[in-house]
Design an enzyme around this catalytic site. Structure first.
Site, mmCIF file in Angstrom:
data_model
loop_
_atom_site.group_PDB
_atom_site.id
_atom_site.type_symbol
_atom_site.label_atom_id
_atom_site.label_comp_id
_atom_site.label_asym_id
_atom_site.label_seq_id
_atom_site.Cartn_x
_atom_site.Cartn_y
_atom_site.Cartn_z
ATOM 1 N N ASP A 8 11.745 -2.215 -5.246
ATOM 2 C CA ASP A 8 12.764 -2.376 -6.284
ATOM 3 C C ASP A 8 14.084 -1.909 -5.663
ATOM 4 O OD1 ASP A 8 12.651 0.382 -6.310
ATOM 5 O OD2 ASP A 8 12.209 0.550 -8.462
ATOM 6 N N GLY A 68 7.089 5.461 -5.709
ATOM 7 C CA GLY A 68 5.844 4.740 -5.426
ATOM 8 C C GLY A 68 4.889 4.753 -6.612
ATOM 9 N N GLY A 70 5.287 3.977 -10.006
ATOM 10 C CA GLY A 70 5.278 2.797 -10.877
ATOM 11 C C GLY A 70 4.731 1.568 -10.165
ATOM 12 N N ARG A 109 12.764 7.297 -2.116
ATOM 13 C CA ARG A 109 13.754 8.331 -2.459
ATOM 14 C C ARG A 109 13.361 9.724 -1.989
ATOM 15 N NH1 ARG A 109 15.406 6.433 -8.586
ATOM 16 N NH2 ARG A 109 17.166 5.108 -7.994
ATOM 17 N N ARG A 132 -21.496 5.823 2.134
ATOM 18 C CA ARG A 132 -21.531 6.404 0.788
ATOM 19 C C ARG A 132 -20.336 5.996 -0.058
ATOM 20 N NH1 ARG A 132 -19.263 10.271 4.034
ATOM 21 N NH2 ARG A 132 -17.621 11.592 3.174
ATOM 22 N N HIS A 133 -19.244 5.545 0.610
ATOM 23 C CA HIS A 133 -18.044 5.163 -0.132
ATOM 24 C C HIS A 133 -18.158 3.762 -0.742
ATOM 25 C CE1 HIS A 133 -16.261 8.703 1.598
ATOM 26 N NE2 HIS A 133 -16.450 8.234 2.821
HETATM 27 C C1 RB5 Z 1 13.735 3.399 -10.694
HETATM 28 O O1 RB5 Z 1 14.742 4.227 -11.186
HETATM 29 C C2 RB5 Z 1 12.439 4.178 -10.579
HETATM 30 O O2 RB5 Z 1 11.933 4.458 -11.843
HETATM 31 C C3 RB5 Z 1 11.420 3.394 -9.758
HETATM 32 O O3 RB5 Z 1 11.963 3.117 -8.510
HETATM 33 C C4 RB5 Z 1 10.095 4.089 -9.471
HETATM 34 O O4 RB5 Z 1 10.295 5.361 -8.959
HETATM 35 C C5 RB5 Z 1 9.120 4.060 -10.567
HETATM 36 O O5 RB5 Z 1 7.992 4.550 -10.453
#
Ligand code: RB5
Length: 144
Positions: A8, A68, A70, A109, A132-133
């Site tokens: 994103d 990561g 979302g 970030r 086992r996995h």
């Molecule tokens: C965007 O602001 C942020 O919510 C998205 O990049 C992510 O971190 C979501 O899980």
């Protein structure tokens, strides 16, 4: 390896750098966008990569957003996908060995580029352990 990647806006800068890194390592990379850092909704891009993997257009998927988190949640909704949100190279090894993760969701970030490169090295070079996995992963997939 054939890899589908997307981000994103929060992951855009590292996504661009990670595309270059993966290409330099000899991978066949499909960049599913975005192509700028305008604000977008991460589930739209998670779906593109997850479907590439689930439908066989890519062997692995890479997603980058702010945390990561979302991206992993959204990708994991697509049947056939085992998405892991990874911020540490040792966990990248384990998500392959134990969970046969086929999509990785990275933080653009809170994790440095060099660390994400090491994470991708581990994610792409580690085989599933099986044994086992295997039954446990099969039970995950029964939840689809
Ligand atoms: C965007 O602001 C942020 O919510 C998205 O990049 C992510 O971190 C979501 O899980």
């Amino acid at each position: 390896m054939k890899i589908s990647i997307a981000s994103d806006h929060a992951g855009f800068e590292q996504k661009q750098q990670l595309v270059d890194y993966l290409v330099s390592r000899g991978h066949d990379v499909a960049d599913r966008g975005p192509d700028n850092d305008d604000r977008v909704d991460y589930p739209d891009y998670a779906a593109l990569v997850a479907r590439d993997v689930a439908e066989g257009r890519a062997e692995r998927g890479v997603l980058v957003c702010g945390t990561g988190i979302g991206m992993a949640m959204a990708a994991g909704k697509v049947p056939g996908i085992r998405a892991a949100n990874i911020v540490d190279a040792e966990f990248a090894v384990l998500c392959r060995e134990h969970n046969d993760a086929n999509v990785i969701a990275l933080s653009g970030r809170f994790v440095d580029l060099k660390v994400n490169e090491r994470i991708l090295d581990a994610f792409l070079s580690t085989d599933f352990g099986g044994g086992r996995h295997a039954g446990r992963v099969a039970k995950i997939m029964e939840l689809d």
